[in-house]
Design a protein around this motif. Structure first.
Motif, PDB file in Angstrom:
ATOM      1  N   ASP A  41     -64.587 -43.856  48.368  1.00 27.48           N
ATOM      2  CA  ASP A  41     -64.415 -44.500  49.676  1.00 27.48           C
ATOM      3  C   ASP A  41     -62.976 -44.448  50.155  1.00 27.48           C
ATOM      4  O   ASP A  41     -62.050 -44.616  49.381  1.00 27.48           O
ATOM      5  CB  ASP A  41     -64.790 -45.974  49.592  1.00 27.48           C
ATOM      6  N   ILE A  67     -60.595 -48.597  42.753  1.00 25.61           N
ATOM      7  CA  ILE A  67     -61.574 -48.815  43.820  1.00 25.61           C
ATOM      8  C   ILE A  67     -60.920 -49.063  45.179  1.00 25.61           C
ATOM      9  O   ILE A  67     -61.611 -49.254  46.167  1.00 25.61           O
ATOM     10  CB  ILE A  67     -62.513 -50.003  43.517  1.00 25.61           C
ATOM     11  N   CYS A  68     -59.600 -49.073  45.242  1.00 22.41           N
ATOM     12  CA  CYS A  68     -58.926 -49.481  46.477  1.00 22.41           C
ATOM     13  C   CYS A  68     -59.210 -48.499  47.613  1.00 22.41           C
ATOM     14  O   CYS A  68     -58.916 -47.318  47.516  1.00 22.41           O
ATOM     15  CB  CYS A  68     -57.422 -49.570  46.250  1.00 22.41           C
ATOM     16  N   VAL A  69     -59.789 -49.021  48.677  1.00 24.22           N
ATOM     17  CA  VAL A  69     -60.117 -48.203  49.838  1.00 24.22           C
ATOM     18  C   VAL A  69     -58.837 -47.763  50.550  1.00 24.22           C
ATOM     19  O   VAL A  69     -58.777 -46.693  51.154  1.00 24.22           O
ATOM     20  CB  VAL A  69     -61.035 -49.013  50.782  1.00 24.22           C
ATOM     21  N   VAL A 118     -59.667 -53.897  53.570  1.00 25.53           N
ATOM     22  CA  VAL A 118     -60.910 -54.461  53.047  1.00 25.53           C
ATOM     23  C   VAL A 118     -60.592 -55.624  52.104  1.00 25.53           C
ATOM     24  O   VAL A 118     -59.621 -55.575  51.356  1.00 25.53           O
ATOM     25  CB  VAL A 118     -61.690 -53.366  52.304  1.00 25.53           C
ATOM     26  N   VAL A 149     -61.961 -43.886  43.740  1.00 23.86           N
ATOM     27  CA  VAL A 149     -63.329 -43.933  44.260  1.00 23.86           C
ATOM     28  C   VAL A 149     -63.465 -43.050  45.496  1.00 23.86           C
ATOM     29  O   VAL A 149     -62.480 -42.643  46.117  1.00 23.86           O
ATOM     30  CB  VAL A 149     -63.762 -45.356  44.678  1.00 23.86           C
ATOM     31  N   LYS A 186     -56.091 -47.086  49.071  1.00 24.20           N
ATOM     32  CA  LYS A 186     -55.358 -46.199  48.158  1.00 24.20           C
ATOM     33  C   LYS A 186     -53.951 -46.714  47.869  1.00 24.20           C
ATOM     34  O   LYS A 186     -52.980 -45.952  47.851  1.00 24.20           O
ATOM     35  CB  LYS A 186     -55.304 -44.768  48.715  1.00 24.20           C
ATOM     36  N   GLN A 187     -53.839 -48.006  47.712  1.00 21.09           N
ATOM     37  CA  GLN A 187     -52.543 -48.606  47.389  1.00 21.09           C
ATOM     38  C   GLN A 187     -52.246 -48.413  45.898  1.00 21.09           C
ATOM     39  O   GLN A 187     -53.148 -48.484  45.076  1.00 21.09           O
ATOM     40  CB  GLN A 187     -52.572 -50.109  47.701  1.00 21.09           C
TER      41      GLN A 187
END
Lengths: 451, 407
Positions: B47, A428-430, A380, B45, A432-433
């Motif tokens: 997401d 907020i990393c989608v 993203v 988060v 997950k880094q």
């Protein structure tokens, strides 16, 4: 003079378990632990071997690369254990505290007569130097380089962070002394920031440039403020220091005692009655945590620091050298049925992808440590920029760190950042880094290659 | 023992083995994993990539369902068995007969697309020892929506295999690819089997079969299912109203015809912050700009009615948004975050050029009157260059600051 800093990009993470504004004296800890890992990149040379008696303020170890830089004991007592890890690296030094505390007398410091060298030597010898950190690289300041400015952030915007306005009450004299001393070490200004609508004791100090900060987290991060006030260029150095450590420095200058006392906020949704405690650097966490409403058999995570950039510590661990917050939140090591696609109401999200935290931005959440998904490649785009107020491209600099291109890291602004600046983007990393780890490794690489 | 703990035990059993990624892919499909944070932030988060991809799939579902009905509707309409629907909600369109044809023709496309693509993803994950990434969940849904309904399944399978391996896995999998995988698959189909991807026979189910029957000597009427773009390119009369174009009661690839449902999907993506509004908006602006230029050329009299470009050039500039695959490409393909520009400024430039070039290709390409596929693939290639210059702006600002200090 006051300059306003208004931050628009960012995110306030509202969590349950904010500290009530009452302070208790924590039970005096029997042991005090110093972990050299708190002082990033310092190689310790041990002075106080096992069995040595030390006073509070007496050197325990010094910096191998700069022998003047002493690290001192916060308490008086006996060194009972030096725990070593791989290749005999010192992991922790455990000191059994005396019932009656005695202090090394460094002598009252004559501020008016002292020049920069004298101040420097005094702080180095008394163990106060490690409180001063520098950028670039986010490590303990190099005493041989003069900073272009010194930054103190008196505004804590991180989730559940201790309120500086509260914990600094009545410490004006100490902080003023510390500011005068630090002011001698830089040709530039000492920038101090406070919350816009606060009555911070910091605001009344002289010899500072005051800034009023408003906006969501990370407005309180010193890195954000540096970027807005006077960004670091290649070759420049700035120093940063936490306001509570100013108090320790100030007390040393005024009384000659290294007093490691600190008011710490015990917070988090697992704490039954979150509030403030007066304790000392390196104190055992267990008494404070378990005697005050955390379930002993509970499956909780104890963090020295805040939930974004604090360190996980074991129940028998100790307070970090720099933290003024202890957070306890539930562990999230459980599976959730169809957790990836069902509507989510009880977790925070910056998107609206069947997540509904946008409906009620004021709501306080009880988040656990589950990652809410697996580690993935960066996919993203555009979401980090929404919470990253620095004039830097976050994803590009992270990638530059990953492929270790020093030129690119430098060009993209690596000298200006610290790992904590990337805490929100990591949150907020989608994908997950591990952003903070990537930045830390990038900084370490630059420190090693460029210095 | 509950399902949860059984699966947990199985996961522990597979840990460290070659099959672990394959098992985990299935396991995490059922359960959000029990992983906890370590080292960095202690909370995260809600997401994850699965949720992100799932949101895109949800926005595609209306197009898929509509595409199924439309497959049947166009089929029966061409056969003359039903009359033209009078509007979007006409029961002539939303009939069981139409849906049955749709299910019969479209579901196999979906199944083949997912089956082949995911199988390859699993194999690569197992060989390379990384987790199965979610990127293909969206690609697998996009592919059946952007091919003609009668596309033979074996062709689709070959194209998917090509697209996933060459378009994505050789670069390192999801997140690393340069070209949009779904469009790579479509481009492969287009260049390898052009007769199945354009012309007036492929857009309506049964047209090709009917043609063969006629060729074999049977006395039947040919079915023609020309798309609007095809008609325009040949300068034919358009028999569809603007309203038909907007609602999608027209021939075309399976899911691309209904501009209104694509618009809904696009708004959903923008609202959920999953799709980039910058790319969508700038792409529309780019298309309108190019459309206006062509209209202007026609108005100025530079192009006469005799020209082979007249049909498409004289099309009202905003009709371009409704016909062909432009809307679908803009909303669902141009916004793929991996292959698009990654900087906000870059997204404006990237999107605008996609719209601009789409219409350009649409008008000037005689063989294939749709440009959005090639425009997006072209801009995919240039996206890193755009980003480079945007980021250089930031770097230059930093250099200037340094110079001002030292000067």
């Amino acid at each position: 003079m006051s300059n306003d800093i208004k931050i628009k990009k960012g995110l306030n993470i509202n969590l349950k378990g904010d500290a009530e504004k009452t302070t208790e004296n924590a039970i005096i800890s029997n042991y005090c632990t110093i972990r050299p890992e708190d002082f990033h990149s310092i190689i310790p040379k041990l002075v106080a071997k096992e069995g040595t008696k030390v006073k509070a303020g007496e050197t325990v170890f010094y910096n191998k690369d700069a022998e003047d830089m002493k690290f001192v004991s916060p308490v008086s007592g006996e060194v009972v254990e030096v725990a070593r890890g791989e290749r005999r690296r010192i992991m922790a030094i455990k000191i059994q505290a005396d019932k009656e505390q005695t202090y090394v007398d460094f002598g009252k410091f004559n501020l008016d007569a002292a020049d920069a060298d004298k101040v420097k030597a005094h702080l180095l010898a008394s163990g106060c130097w490690p409180f001063i950190k520098q950028r670039p690289y986010d490590v303990i300041a190099n005493p041989n380089k003069s900073p272009k400015a010194i930054f103190v952030s008196g505004y804590a915007s991180a989730p559940l962070a201790a309120d500086y306005d509260y914990v600094l009450q009545g410490k004006e004299a100490e902080m003023q002394a510390a500011i005068i001393a630090l002011g001698k070490l830089t040709e530039g200004q000492v920038h101090v920031s406070v919350g816009k609508n606060s009555n911070s004791p910091l605001a009344g100090l002289s010899g500072i440039t005051l800034h009023k900060v408003s906006g969501p987290h990370p407005s309180g991060n010193v890195g954000t403020q540096i970027n807005k006030i006077d960004p670091i260029n290649k070759g420049e150095v700035v120093w940063t220091i936490n306001p509570q450590d100013l108090v320790v420095i100030g007390e040393l200058l005024l009384t000659g005692k290294f007093n490691a006392e600190r008011i710490v906020a015990l917070v988090g949704s697992s704490v039954k009655k979150p509030r403030y405690f007066k304790t000392k650097i390196g104190s055992e966490i267990a008494t404070m945590v378990y005697d005050n409403g955390v379930d002993k058999d509970g499956n909780d995570r104890i963090i020295s620091g805040n939930v974004l950039s604090g360190k996980q510590i074991k129940p028998d661990g100790a307070l970090d050298y720099y933290s003024n917050t202890v957070t306890v939140i539930p562990e999230g090591d459980d599976y959730e049925f169809f957790g990836w696609n069902k509507p989510v109401f009880n977790k925070i999200s910056t998107s609206r992808a069947m997540t509904f935290s946008w409906l009620n931005p004021k709501k306080k959440y009880d988040l656990n440590t589950n990652t809410n998904g697996e580690h993935r490649a960066f996919v993203v785009t555009g979401s980090y920029e929404e919470v990253f107020p620095l004039d830097i491209y976050p994803m590009q600099i992270l990638k530059a760190c990953m492929y270790q291109d020093l030129d690119e890291m430098e060009a993209l602004g690596m000298y200006e950042v610290a790992p904590e600046d990337f805490a929100l983007t990591e949150f907020i990393c989608v994908s997950k880094q591990p952003h903070q780890k990537i930045i830390r490794q990038g900084l370490d690489l630059m420190l090693k290659e460029i210095g | 023992m509950s399902l949860k703990s059984n699966l947990h035990n199985l996961k522990e059993k597979y840990k460290g083995t070659k099959m672990a990624p394959a098992f985990n892919a299935l396991h995490t499909f059922l359960y959000l994993p029990n992983e906890t944070t370590h080292g960095g932030t202690h909370i995260k988060v809600a997401d994850d990539l699965k949720r992100t991809m799932n949101t895109v799939i949800m926005s595609l579902i209306p197009c898929l369902i509509f595409g199924m009905f439309n497959a049947g509707y166009q089929h029966y309409l061409a056969l003359g068995e039903i009359s033209q629907a009078t509007g979007f909600f006409d029961s002539v369109f939303w009939s069981w007969d139409n849906l049955v044809i749709g299910l019969w023709k479209v579901l196999p496309l979906v199944i083949v697309s997912y089956g082949v693509g995911l199988a390859i993803e699993f194999v690569f994950a197992v060989i390379k020892g990384h987790e199965v990434e979610e990127g293909y969940l969206v690609t697998g849904m996009l592919v059946p929506l952007i091919v003609p309904v009668d596309t033979p399944l074996w062709m689709l399978a070959v194209a998917v295999a090509f697209g996933v391996v060459i378009g994505k896995e050789v670069f390192g999998g999801t997140g690393m690819n340069i070209l949009n995988p779904a469009l790579t698959i479509r481009a492969f189909l287009f260049f390898a089997y052009p007769t199945w991807m354009s012309g007036d026979k492929v857009w309506v189910h049964g047209a090709v079969a009917r043609d063969k029957a006629i060729a074999a000597g049977e006395n039947l009427d040919a079915i023609s299912g020309e798309t609007i773009l095809g008609s325009l390119a040949q300068g034919k009369e358009i028999t569809y109203s603007v309203w038909d174009m907007f609602t999608g009661l027209i021939p075309g690839s399976v899911g691309e015809t209904s501009a209104v449902l694509i618009l809904l999907g696009g708004l959903f993506l923008i609202f959920t912050k999953i799709g980039s509004w910058r790319i969508m908006l700038s792409s529309v602006l780019g298309a309108l700009a190019m459309g206006l230029i062509f209209n202007g050329v026609v108005d100025a009299g530079w192009i006469g009615e005799g020209s082979k470009f007249y049909g498409l050039m004289s099309t009202e500039f905003w009709h371009h948004l409704l016909i062909g695959g432009f809307a679908f490409g803009t909303v669902f393909m141009a916004t793929d975050p991996v292959t698009a520009s990654q900087t906000n400024k870059g997204k404006w430039i990237y999107g605008f050029l996609i719209g601009f070039i789409s219409i350009l290709i649409r008008v000037f390409n005689p063989a294939y009157p749709e440009g959005v596929m090639l425009a997006i693939l072209l801009m995919n290639v240039f996206a890193p260059t755009i980003d480079h210059y945007v980021v250089q702006g930031n770097v230059k600002r930093r250099m200037k600051r340094l110079k001002a200090k030292t000067a």
